[in-house]
Design a protein around this motif. Structure first.
Motif, PDB file in Angstrom:
ATOM      1  N   ASP A  63       0.838  -1.196   0.000  1.00  0.00           N
ATOM      2  CA  ASP A  63       0.000   0.000   0.000  1.00  0.00           C
ATOM      3  C   ASP A  63       0.872   1.243   0.000  1.00  0.00           C
ATOM      4  N   ARG A 119      -2.338   4.361   8.953  1.00  0.00           N
ATOM      5  CA  ARG A 119      -2.054   5.008   7.687  1.00  0.00           C
ATOM      6  C   ARG A 119      -1.315   6.326   7.917  1.00  0.00           C
ATOM      7  N   ASP A 128       0.276   3.893   1.622  1.00  0.00           N
ATOM      8  CA  ASP A 128       0.163   4.683   2.857  1.00  0.00           C
ATOM      9  C   ASP A 128       1.118   4.214   3.957  1.00  0.00           C
ATOM     10  N   GLN A 171       1.285   1.450   5.419  1.00  0.00           N
ATOM     11  CA  GLN A 171       0.737   0.506   6.392  1.00  0.00           C
ATOM     12  C   GLN A 171       1.429  -0.838   6.255  1.00  0.00           C
ATOM     13  N   ARG A 201      -3.103  -9.218   4.855  1.00  0.00           N
ATOM     14  CA  ARG A 201      -3.025  -7.990   4.090  1.00  0.00           C
ATOM     15  C   ARG A 201      -2.631  -8.345   2.662  1.00  0.00           C
TER      16      ARG A 201
END
Ligand code: UDP
Ligand code: MG
Length: 309
Positions: free
Chosen positions: A96, A202, A98, A100, A158
């Motif tokens: 991701d 995030r 962000d 994360q 994830r």
């Protein structure tokens, strides 16, 4: 040297793009030590902010930055597919934008591949910083999936996952339009090692997943990897037939023993309402699968590219 492609799906992540780049590059020496060169592939999922401009800035500095930009927002699943399809690496990892998914785990993950795994996946063991209602429903979803689907779908998994080229090609061979990536990973199999870590919040901006969006997504997941809901209609049908049969026997016996003072209008209405409710519910389930099939047979492309480099 082997090539490692890092796929980063971005939807309105202008603030995170440069940070992500910096953070990833901090791990470059450790990866080079293990004989890995990096290729960075941003997939812009129809962002409406300056995400593409930020990526272009990175490209001016670094030749290894690549972009596939969609003509509109096609969703993260499509972005992942596009990333895999356009990746050239011997190994591929998805992350991701962000932060994360901590890039600092990468060297450790790669070591596991060297031990003979085909894929290293991550799951978060806590859901810290998430609304409790959301966590509750997430847990329920995974528990349900475990029961009704033959495909293994890991709780808290994830999309942060490192894979060999072989596994990437396996995933690409699944051309379905309704893509539920968590299920697809489980379906293709291969030897997967799971790494656990605490949830990271995030970096900047807001999550793109509202509760409602997640709820609909979970229904998609159920439809895509289980046909158990279709069975539900048959089970309920049988159940109601049995109940009806028992009631018929009961009424006949009562008539023979006690005679038949006509009554029972309210109960009749309740029964009609309930049974027709169940019927509509089952028709809805059928409709869901039919709709998915309809979208699938249209064979529309999974994504459309507006620009790439
Ligand atoms: N994302 C995307 N398309 C979308 C929604 C999200 O490519 O339609 C990307 C987003 O930019 C981010 C990743 O998918 O890099 C995960 O999204 P987000 O952080 O909003 O989800 P969460 O981490 O809260 O599950
Ligand atoms: Mg996120």
């Amino acid at each position: 040297m082997s090539l490692l492609t890092v796929i980063v799906p971005c939807y309105n992540e202008e603030e995170n793009v440069p940070f992500f780049y910096e953070e990833l590059m901090k791990n470059e020496p450790a990866l080079a030590e293990r004989g890995l060169e990096l290729e960075l592939l941003y997939v812009d999922d129809g962002s409406t902010d300056k995400t593409v401009a930020e990526i272009r800035k990175l490209r001016e500095r670094d030749e290894r930055v690549h972009l596939v930009s969609f003509s509109r927002n096609f969703g993260k699943e499509a972005a992942i597919y596009a990333g895999l399809e356009n990746s050239r690496g011997d190994y591929v990892v998805m992350m991701d934008a962000d932060l994360q998914d901590p890039p600092s785990l990468l060297p450790e993950m790669f070591s596991s591949l060297e031990q003979g795994y085909d894929s290293v996946a991550t799951r978060r063991v806590s859901r810290k910083g998430e609304p409790p209602v959301r966590s509750f429903f997430a847990r329920m979803f995974y528990r349900l999936m475990k029961r009704i689907s033959k495909t293994e779908i890991m709780d808290g998994a994830r999309d942060y996952r490192l894979m060999t080229r072989q596994m990437v090609d396996a995933i690409l061979s699944m051309r379905e339009y309704n893509r539920f990536t968590k299920g697809i990973f489980g379906w293709v199999g291969f030897r997967t090692k799971w790494i656990e870590y605490e949830n990271v919040e995030r970096l900047k901006g807001e999550t793109k997943w509202s509760f409602w969006k997640l709820f609909l997504y979970s229904l998609d997941g159920i439809c895509a990897f289980s046909t158990a809901p279709l069975m539900l209609a048959s089970v309920m049908g049988i159940f109601f037939c049995v109940v009806a049969f028992l009631m018929i026997v009961f009424i006949i016996v009562r008539k023979l023993i006690f005679g038949d003072p006509v009554s029972g209008w309210p109960s009749l209405v309740c029964i009609i309402l309930m049974v027709s409710g169940v019927q509509f519910f089952c028709m809805g389930i059928l409709g869901q699968y039919l709709a998915k099939t309809y979208m699938e047979v249209k064979r529309r492309p999974i994504y459309l590219v507006r620009e790439s480099f």
